[in-house]
Enzyme design. Sequence first.
Site, PDB file in Angstrom:
ATOM      1  N   HIS A  19      -4.575  -4.703  -2.363  1.00  0.00           N
ATOM      2  CA  HIS A  19      -4.922  -4.383  -0.966  1.00  0.00           C
ATOM      3  C   HIS A  19      -5.143  -2.882  -0.767  1.00  0.00           C
ATOM      4  O   HIS A  19      -5.113  -2.391   0.362  1.00  0.00           O
ATOM      5  CB  HIS A  19      -3.834  -4.908  -0.016  1.00  0.00           C
ATOM      6  N   VAL A  44       0.845  -1.198   0.000  1.00  0.00           N
ATOM      7  CA  VAL A  44       0.000   0.000   0.000  1.00  0.00           C
ATOM      8  C   VAL A  44       0.880   1.248   0.000  1.00  0.00           C
ATOM      9  O   VAL A  44       0.452   2.320   0.381  1.00  0.00           O
ATOM     10  CB  VAL A  44      -0.932  -0.021   1.234  1.00  0.00           C
ATOM     11  N   ILE A  83      11.524 -14.724  -5.959  1.00  0.00           N
ATOM     12  CA  ILE A  83      12.716 -14.042  -5.434  1.00  0.00           C
ATOM     13  C   ILE A  83      12.421 -13.733  -3.975  1.00  0.00           C
ATOM     14  O   ILE A  83      11.528 -12.936  -3.650  1.00  0.00           O
ATOM     15  CB  ILE A  83      13.005 -12.753  -6.224  1.00  0.00           C
TER      16      ILE A  83
HETATM   17  P1  NAD Z   1       5.005 -10.933   4.664  1.00  0.00           P
HETATM   18  O1  NAD Z   1       5.479  -9.986   5.715  1.00  0.00           O
HETATM   19  O2  NAD Z   1       4.057 -12.004   5.026  1.00  0.00           O
HETATM   20  O3  NAD Z   1       6.261 -11.668   3.970  1.00  0.00           O
HETATM   21  C1  NAD Z   1       7.371 -10.924   3.548  1.00  0.00           C
HETATM   22  C2  NAD Z   1       8.203 -11.797   2.636  1.00  0.00           C
HETATM   23  O4  NAD Z   1       9.254 -10.979   2.138  1.00  0.00           O
HETATM   24  C3  NAD Z   1       8.848 -12.989   3.369  1.00  0.00           C
HETATM   25  O5  NAD Z   1       8.709 -14.144   2.552  1.00  0.00           O
HETATM   26  C4  NAD Z   1      10.324 -12.562   3.483  1.00  0.00           C
HETATM   27  O6  NAD Z   1      11.206 -13.651   3.432  1.00  0.00           O
HETATM   28  C5  NAD Z   1      10.465 -11.691   2.236  1.00  0.00           C
HETATM   29  N1  NAD Z   1      11.548 -10.702   2.273  1.00  0.00           N
HETATM   30  C6  NAD Z   1      12.030 -10.013   3.328  1.00  0.00           C
HETATM   31  N2  NAD Z   1      13.009  -9.174   2.925  1.00  0.00           N
HETATM   32  C7  NAD Z   1      13.121  -9.338   1.573  1.00  0.00           C
HETATM   33  C8  NAD Z   1      13.949  -8.754   0.574  1.00  0.00           C
HETATM   34  N3  NAD Z   1      14.860  -7.803   0.881  1.00  0.00           N
HETATM   35  N4  NAD Z   1      13.798  -9.150  -0.702  1.00  0.00           N
HETATM   36  C9  NAD Z   1      12.892 -10.114  -1.031  1.00  0.00           C
HETATM   37  N5  NAD Z   1      12.081 -10.706  -0.136  1.00  0.00           N
HETATM   38  C10 NAD Z   1      12.191 -10.313   1.162  1.00  0.00           C
HETATM   39  O7  NAD Z   1       4.451  -9.997   3.501  1.00  0.00           O
HETATM   40  P2  NAD Z   1       3.215 -10.208   2.559  1.00  0.00           P
HETATM   41  O8  NAD Z   1       3.210 -11.607   2.030  1.00  0.00           O
HETATM   42  O9  NAD Z   1       3.260  -9.072   1.594  1.00  0.00           O
HETATM   43  O10 NAD Z   1       1.939 -10.058   3.524  1.00  0.00           O
HETATM   44  C11 NAD Z   1       1.832  -9.005   4.460  1.00  0.00           C
HETATM   45  C12 NAD Z   1       0.615  -8.114   4.294  1.00  0.00           C
HETATM   46  O11 NAD Z   1       0.883  -6.864   4.937  1.00  0.00           O
HETATM   47  C13 NAD Z   1       0.341  -7.789   2.844  1.00  0.00           C
HETATM   48  O12 NAD Z   1      -1.016  -7.601   2.676  1.00  0.00           O
HETATM   49  C14 NAD Z   1       1.045  -6.456   2.660  1.00  0.00           C
HETATM   50  O13 NAD Z   1       0.345  -5.625   1.776  1.00  0.00           O
HETATM   51  C15 NAD Z   1       0.978  -5.791   4.030  1.00  0.00           C
HETATM   52  N6  NAD Z   1       2.212  -4.988   4.258  1.00  0.00           N
HETATM   53  C16 NAD Z   1       2.524  -4.021   3.325  1.00  0.00           C
HETATM   54  C17 NAD Z   1       3.688  -3.298   3.466  1.00  0.00           C
HETATM   55  C18 NAD Z   1       4.000  -2.258   2.413  1.00  0.00           C
HETATM   56  O14 NAD Z   1       3.069  -1.686   1.811  1.00  0.00           O
HETATM   57  N7  NAD Z   1       5.274  -1.993   2.131  1.00  0.00           N
HETATM   58  C19 NAD Z   1       4.546  -3.526   4.550  1.00  0.00           C
HETATM   59  C20 NAD Z   1       4.181  -4.508   5.503  1.00  0.00           C
HETATM   60  C21 NAD Z   1       3.000  -5.240   5.328  1.00  0.00           C
END
Ligand code: NAD
Length: 272
Positions: A125, A109, A241
């Site tokens: 989302h 998001v 990845i």
């Molecule tokens: P998750 O937190 O469940 O999983 C994160 C994944 O990213 C893990 O498999 C981990 O090993 C991997 N990871 C960590 N660092 C990495 C890197 N540098 N490069 C590649 N992979 C890496 O995340 P999800 O599956 O997206 O589910 C979480 C929910 O929370 C989603 O709905 C998401 O939209 C939301 N969320 C969004 C944000 C954002 O908008 N940036 C941040 C946190 C959570």
Amino acid sequence: MPLQPALLEQAAARLRAAQRVVVFTGAGVSAESGIPTFRDADGFWQRFPPERFAYWEGLIRTALRRPGELAEFLHAVLEPIATATPNAAHRAIARLAVHVPVKVITQNVDRLHQDAGSREVREVHGSFFEIVDRKRRILRELSRADLATICERLERARQGSLRLPRLLAAIRPLCGLALRGIYKPRLVLFGMQLAEPDWTQAQADTAQADVVLIVGTSGLIFPAANLPNIARRGGASIIHIDPLDPGPPDLWLEGRAGAILPKLVELAFGKE
Ligand code: NAD
């Protein structure tokens, strides 16, 4: 573990041969922009239990009973997004679209794919940057600077004893009550239907893709986590990845997205 060149070459060859690519991203793609993933961030869900912070009903109850805790949660979520810029992974995904038609489907998001230059982005989302009314009509857009201002106000509000009116004043640009009812960010929280038309488009894009790159998602959040199954049924080849093993049967490039994606795109299509 060092990335295996043979696997990288195999993935690059698949991209070179592809007619339609989908890149499906999760929180991990933004980790190197300083936005913690919820699962990796130390005990995020222990600090902020999902039943109180991942549903609108829980958030409203928390606001009424413990406004200080809601302010702490909002600050923890908003501040990294307010200050983030795209990283090498977001930029490589945008560059990929110069060579082959790419649809980006993101669970994030944070709007970083758009800031990196990706044009076709499905935000399944939702987004923190669009404020909608009860019927999910967009009322206005926020900027990163607006989010930063809300964080500063939350920070100041938390210094005194925080009561509900003070919290509501601090977050007024983000959510509140207006003449036409409640307004809030266009976010999909737990128990809600995914954002439309993005979700319908995402499923169609995935069914038609010949390569699906899955970047930085644990694949635990449904229904978005169904996309790899749709891709397999459509005969797409799937490349993950992620530092964590997604399990068979797909090709896995182990490591950080910001390190692997620029190499992969360069190997497939040459230097910029
Ligand atoms: P998750 O937190 O469940 O999983 C994160 C994944 O990213 C893990 O498999 C981990 O090993 C991997 N990871 C960590 N660092 C990495 C890197 N540098 N490069 C590649 N992979 C890496 O995340 P999800 O599956 O997206 O589910 C979480 C929910 O929370 C989603 O709905 C998401 O939209 C939301 N969320 C969004 C944000 C954002 O908008 N940036 C941040 C946190 C959570």
